[in-house]
Design an enzyme around this catalytic site. Sequence first.
Site, PDB file in Angstrom:
ATOM      1  N   CYS A   2       0.878  -1.230   0.137  1.00  6.61           N
ATOM      2  CA  CYS A   2      -0.013  -0.081   0.194  1.00  6.61           C
ATOM      3  C   CYS A   2       0.864   1.447   0.044  1.00  6.61           C
ATOM      4  O   CYS A   2       2.086   1.085   0.278  1.00  6.61           O
ATOM      5  CB  CYS A   2      -0.789  -0.115   1.220  1.00  6.61           C
ATOM      6  SG  CYS A   2      -1.840  -1.623   1.606  1.00  6.61           S
ATOM      7  N   ARG A  27       3.347   0.315  -6.646  1.00  8.33           N
ATOM      8  CA  ARG A  27       3.436  -0.581  -5.182  1.00  8.33           C
ATOM      9  C   ARG A  27       2.647  -1.534  -5.554  1.00  8.33           C
ATOM     10  O   ARG A  27       2.547  -2.635  -4.608  1.00  8.33           O
ATOM     11  CB  ARG A  27       3.519   0.350  -4.271  1.00  8.33           C
ATOM     12  CG  ARG A  27       4.535   1.276  -4.103  1.00  8.33           C
ATOM     13  CD  ARG A  27       4.343   2.152  -2.905  1.00  8.33           C
ATOM     14  NE  ARG A  27       4.246   1.683  -1.543  1.00  8.33           N
ATOM     15  CZ  ARG A  27       5.265   1.325  -0.607  1.00  8.33           C
ATOM     16  NH1 ARG A  27       6.533   1.968  -1.206  1.00  8.33           N
ATOM     17  NH2 ARG A  27       5.165   0.971   0.656  1.00  8.33           N
ATOM     18  N   TRP A  74      -3.818  -2.315  -0.939  1.00  6.67           N
ATOM     19  CA  TRP A  74      -3.614  -3.664  -1.317  1.00  6.67           C
ATOM     20  C   TRP A  74      -4.303  -4.533  -0.482  1.00  6.67           C
ATOM     21  O   TRP A  74      -3.793  -4.631   0.622  1.00  6.67           O
ATOM     22  CB  TRP A  74      -2.009  -3.857  -1.824  1.00  6.67           C
ATOM     23  CG  TRP A  74      -1.766  -5.085  -2.475  1.00  6.67           C
ATOM     24  CD1 TRP A  74      -1.804  -5.329  -3.791  1.00  6.67           C
ATOM     25  CD2 TRP A  74      -1.453  -6.301  -2.048  1.00  6.67           C
ATOM     26  NE1 TRP A  74      -1.284  -6.512  -4.073  1.00  6.67           N
ATOM     27  CE2 TRP A  74      -1.385  -7.244  -3.094  1.00  6.67           C
ATOM     28  CE3 TRP A  74      -1.502  -7.035  -0.677  1.00  6.67           C
ATOM     29  CZ2 TRP A  74      -0.873  -8.371  -3.120  1.00  6.67           C
ATOM     30  CZ3 TRP A  74      -1.013  -8.369  -0.679  1.00  6.67           C
ATOM     31  CH2 TRP A  74      -0.779  -9.122  -1.679  1.00  6.67           C
ATOM     32  N   ASN A 100      -0.523   1.333   6.550  1.00  7.79           N
ATOM     33  CA  ASN A 100       0.273   0.405   5.679  1.00  7.79           C
ATOM     34  C   ASN A 100       0.593  -0.637   6.971  1.00  7.79           C
ATOM     35  O   ASN A 100       1.150  -0.149   7.882  1.00  7.79           O
ATOM     36  CB  ASN A 100       1.284   0.805   5.180  1.00  7.79           C
ATOM     37  CG  ASN A 100       1.061   1.635   3.893  1.00  7.79           C
ATOM     38  OD1 ASN A 100       0.047   1.720   3.429  1.00  7.79           O
ATOM     39  ND2 ASN A 100       2.115   2.249   3.239  1.00  7.79           N
ATOM     40  N   GLY A 101       0.382  -2.197   6.397  1.00  7.61           N
ATOM     41  CA  GLY A 101       0.847  -2.951   7.602  1.00  7.61           C
ATOM     42  C   GLY A 101      -0.246  -3.751   8.029  1.00  7.61           C
ATOM     43  O   GLY A 101      -1.386  -3.823   7.333  1.00  7.61           O
ATOM     44  N   GLU A 483      14.990 -16.802 -13.267  1.00  6.35           N
ATOM     45  CA  GLU A 483      14.606 -15.591 -13.255  1.00  6.35           C
ATOM     46  C   GLU A 483      13.712 -15.153 -14.742  1.00  6.35           C
ATOM     47  O   GLU A 483      12.627 -14.730 -14.585  1.00  6.35           O
ATOM     48  CB  GLU A 483      15.916 -14.893 -13.329  1.00  6.35           C
ATOM     49  CG  GLU A 483      15.501 -13.246 -13.646  1.00  6.35           C
ATOM     50  CD  GLU A 483      14.835 -12.585 -12.633  1.00  6.35           C
ATOM     51  OE1 GLU A 483      14.096 -11.473 -12.771  1.00  6.35           O
ATOM     52  OE2 GLU A 483      14.174 -13.232 -11.431  1.00  6.35           O
ATOM     53  N   LYS A 487       9.808 -13.978 -14.568  1.00 10.41           N
ATOM     54  CA  LYS A 487       9.451 -12.625 -15.407  1.00 10.41           C
ATOM     55  C   LYS A 487       8.095 -13.179 -16.214  1.00 10.41           C
ATOM     56  O   LYS A 487       7.285 -12.307 -16.351  1.00 10.41           O
ATOM     57  CB  LYS A 487      10.559 -12.106 -16.169  1.00 10.41           C
ATOM     58  CG  LYS A 487      11.834 -11.520 -15.580  1.00 10.41           C
ATOM     59  CD  LYS A 487      11.414 -10.018 -15.065  1.00 10.41           C
ATOM     60  CE  LYS A 487      11.047  -9.865 -13.684  1.00 10.41           C
ATOM     61  NZ  LYS A 487      11.595 -10.567 -12.670  1.00 10.41           N
ATOM     62  N   GLU A 490       5.274 -13.613 -13.902  1.00 15.09           N
ATOM     63  CA  GLU A 490       4.718 -12.193 -13.173  1.00 15.09           C
ATOM     64  C   GLU A 490       3.901 -11.544 -14.029  1.00 15.09           C
ATOM     65  O   GLU A 490       2.767 -10.616 -13.610  1.00 15.09           O
ATOM     66  CB  GLU A 490       5.963 -11.358 -12.780  1.00 15.09           C
ATOM     67  CG  GLU A 490       6.585 -11.787 -11.397  1.00 15.09           C
ATOM     68  CD  GLU A 490       7.963 -10.969 -11.252  1.00 15.09           C
ATOM     69  OE1 GLU A 490       8.044 -10.545 -10.098  1.00 15.09           O
ATOM     70  OE2 GLU A 490       8.644 -10.776 -12.193  1.00 15.09           O
ATOM     71  N   HIS A 506      14.262 -35.847 -13.908  1.00 19.45           N
ATOM     72  CA  HIS A 506      13.815 -36.187 -12.475  1.00 19.45           C
ATOM     73  C   HIS A 506      12.338 -35.842 -12.525  1.00 19.45           C
ATOM     74  O   HIS A 506      11.791 -35.505 -11.648  1.00 19.45           O
ATOM     75  CB  HIS A 506      14.655 -35.863 -11.539  1.00 19.45           C
ATOM     76  CG  HIS A 506      15.994 -36.413 -11.613  1.00 19.45           C
ATOM     77  ND1 HIS A 506      16.384 -37.759 -11.114  1.00 19.45           N
ATOM     78  CD2 HIS A 506      17.105 -35.876 -12.074  1.00 19.45           C
ATOM     79  CE1 HIS A 506      17.682 -37.966 -11.284  1.00 19.45           C
ATOM     80  NE2 HIS A 506      18.179 -37.005 -11.986  1.00 19.45           N
ATOM     81  N   LYS A 605       4.961  -4.098  -5.747  1.00 16.49           N
ATOM     82  CA  LYS A 605       6.611  -3.736  -5.964  1.00 16.49           C
ATOM     83  C   LYS A 605       7.438  -4.058  -4.880  1.00 16.49           C
ATOM     84  O   LYS A 605       8.556  -4.741  -4.826  1.00 16.49           O
ATOM     85  CB  LYS A 605       6.745  -2.386  -6.514  1.00 16.49           C
ATOM     86  CG  LYS A 605       8.386  -2.080  -6.644  1.00 16.49           C
ATOM     87  CD  LYS A 605       8.960  -2.841  -7.899  1.00 16.49           C
ATOM     88  CE  LYS A 605      10.196  -2.322  -8.236  1.00 16.49           C
ATOM     89  NZ  LYS A 605      10.729  -3.341  -9.126  1.00 16.49           N
TER      90      LYS A 605
END
Length: 610
Positions: A2, A27, A74, A100-101, A483, A487, A490, A506, A605
């Site tokens: 947030c 964010r 958020w 926030n939190g 990575e 990407k 995401e 495997h 973010k």
Amino acid sequence: MCGIVGYIGTQNSVPFLINGLKRLEYRGYDSAGIVVCQEHRLAVQKSVGKIAELEAKLTHSNMDGKCGIGHTRWATHGEPTENNAHPHLDGHGKIALVHNGIIENYVSLRKELVSKGHTFKSETDSEILVHLFQEYMQNGTDFIEAIRRGLSTVKGTYGIAVICSAHPGLILAARRGSPLVVGHGNGENYVASDAAPLVGYTKEVTYLDDGEIALVTADNVTVKTIDDQVIKKAIMSIEADLTAIEKSGYDHFMLKEIMEQPQTLRDTMRGRLLLEEGTTKLGGIEHDLESLLYSRRIVLTACGTSWHAALLGEYMFEELVGIPVEVEYASEFRYRNPILSSDSTVIALSQSGETADTLAAIREAKRKSSKVFGICNVVGSSIARETDAGVYLHAGPEIGVASTKAFTSQVTVLALVTLLLGRMRSISSSAGRQIAQALQAIPDQVEKVLEKRDQIQVLAQELADVRNFLYLGRGYNFPVALEGALKLKEISYIHAEGYPAAEMKHGPIALIDENMPVIVIATRDSVYEKILSNIQEVRARKGKVIAIATEGDKEIADRVHKVIYVPETMEMLNPLVTIIPLQLLAYYIAVLRGCNVDQPRNLAKSVTVE
């Protein structure tokens, strides 16, 4: 997560609040709102969805006030609805709060407040705080003391900004575990959850630490402890300018940040690479080099993309420095009982410098007397302030949620640290010069890969409708496979997995058929022959292989469906060139699928809550 903004001064606060919320969109959020003081009353406007929807509502209202706070939410406790959106008001409409939190004891506090006659309008834990402040005030406590007492009763994390209609010239801001920064202006002051909203308004900021409360008026900022002791805080300077947080003609921040990498890599190395000596100079850690150099073991801890960079750091340190290294997910590290001591060193990686799990890992390491170093991008961030020493990335603001330039800068910093320590232990001057020269060449080599944008965009058109991908790599290119897959997941919402190429046999090989694209990072390195064998195994199952290969490698072209060539470099630096086409491929696929590239669904973010 947030975002918080606040303004107090001589101007109408609404334009700053809306502009600030827009700068915090990166964010991640699902609703937004603002509240301003108007002649001893509070005026509130909220909206579910994007800031544009909040703006549309404001065009039909008459909101004007010289003191105001705003928020992008958020969702954690409660769905994205207007009732759950911030700001939250107390039962009398006199106190407004953004938060926030997470308040961990909100259930018991809510029951207690309900028993005292309070009525709640939302499902959030945040609304508990404003009713708690109301409870103290209606029992005769003044506004500031009510905030202080209320915060003393809660468990959990918070970054808050609070205003009260009875005190229209004051914003109160406080933090525990969730970042807040106060901006200093001329006859006006600001509050924000990070520095982005302040760029262009002020360069002077004060970062709050845990357990601190800021009393912000138009002309003054006073910082106190939660125990009411005044603290003298340093005023720091932020260097970012407006161009750094604008798209500069690109369609998305992510593409801009991918294309910036030649320059951000140069900025990361500037003044640090000593070519003649074959070593590096890193002022942020030079006073603590002994503890790092003679550590019995090093633990690298991070989350997400930073964890992939850390994995590359492990390979570099063990190969060239000869110190045992472990890589830990910070979210797991903090809840185990890790074996640490005074001769262990913990290195924490975070783009934002505010990642909650990574901060908790740092604190656990310090509790066990380990030396703690930080590698982060944001000057003045919590990790930068709480570690014993560290190195800044100097990559500039990264606005796109999917990290690109910060990843390559993190890998570059780890290479610089590796070279420094390696030269102090066992690497010869000639070998050091070879590494330094290879590092210096990387930005130009990345530019060459970026010139292949059109080729990668055509490939993306072929792959945009695929539902599953497999990414394979060996050695230094295994973290690149991880990575690259991340990407794609995401920003395009396509399922993708990164694997060590040999581990394909495997389990994942069962998934391969003519509909499964397999991205193989197959540069000419010490495991090249092995990766060719893995490619043959995929082809035998009719898998469609797309290879990232070294320029001049004609052999591989006959063995794969498509090949993207990258310049040749040292094996340890291969990830800095092989990741670039994977970033571009993910970007172009996401665009073709109509996804919100810069603000992917459900993602934020900076993850500042658990």
